[in-house]
Design an enzyme around this catalytic site. Sequence first.
Site, PDB file in Angstrom:
ATOM      1  CG  HIS A 121       0.781  -0.469  -3.795  1.00 40.91           C
ATOM      2  ND1 HIS A 121      -0.211   0.486  -3.888  1.00 40.91           N
ATOM      3  CD2 HIS A 121       0.278  -1.564  -4.414  1.00 40.91           C
ATOM      4  CE1 HIS A 121      -1.247   0.000  -4.543  1.00 40.91           C
ATOM      5  NE2 HIS A 121      -0.980  -1.259  -4.871  1.00 40.91           N
ATOM      6  CG  ASP A 122       0.786   3.763  -2.354  1.00 42.75           C
ATOM      7  OD1 ASP A 122       1.462   4.807  -2.411  1.00 42.75           O
ATOM      8  OD2 ASP A 122       0.670   2.982  -3.329  1.00 42.75           O
ATOM      9  N   GLY A 139      -3.273  -2.601  -0.974  1.00 44.62           N
ATOM     10  CA  GLY A 139      -2.726  -1.266  -1.137  1.00 44.62           C
ATOM     11  C   GLY A 139      -3.555  -0.176  -0.490  1.00 44.62           C
TER      12      GLY A 139
END
Length: 269
Positions: A121-122, A139
């Site tokens: 994520h991200d 992440g």
Amino acid sequence: MSTKIHNTAVIHSKAEIAENVEVGPYAVIGEFVKIGNGTRIGPHAVVDGWTEIGRNNDIGPSAVIGAPPQDIHYKEQRAFVKVGDNNVIREFVTIHRASKEDGFTTVGNDCFIMAYSHIAHDCKLGDSIIIANYAGISGHVEIGDKTVISGLVGIHQFVRIGTMCMIGGMSRILRDIVPYVTTEGHTATPRGLNVIGLRRNGVDSQSRRDLKKAYKMLFRSGLTTVEALERIKSEVRQTPQIQEFLRFIEGSKRGIARPETLTEEETDE
């Protein structure tokens, strides 16, 4: 060429599928997905969540793009994945959507992401990046254009890897990796300039020498980082590569990876 969707594929009625898209057997495409012209989705692949796939991508069998982040704080809020154009995403690759509401996980253009790699994520990936098999990218990681991540590499969350780096196989990355270097080890440290990558990407010999001078000032002079940056600014030609080198270091929050000793052999021109 017209859109070609296998009759076993499961596609939500609200998904936006452009022309000339191929969707293989048993693939699953979710409600909020957008897929651009000419993209191919392989058998058993899953594209879900608020995911936008650009043009002419090749997504391999059983890849999963847009799944929820592996973050215990995530509560199904709207978060995005955006993949650019002309990428190859091989079998069993996973790319997770962002962990914060309206956040993005992004992959640029012309990347080659090999089998079983994970992009958490991200993350923010630039263009023309190669990621070899089984690399694990945690992440909030950022990776610059034209960088190569070798197989079985593990990258800690929030790490930044600069433009045109070469990361050796099975490396563990805990700190930011400055642009234009080769790095490897457990824990990974810079080993010299990525001279082969610089040549392949058209960086001229004088600019390579400037980068080598800056590298030595930063890592081989015994100066602190602040002192080295001041010398680089005053004593090295301010080419686009040097300016990127300086900007990256000055923007580091985790700190940069440094060589373990001052006696390692330099990469030659």
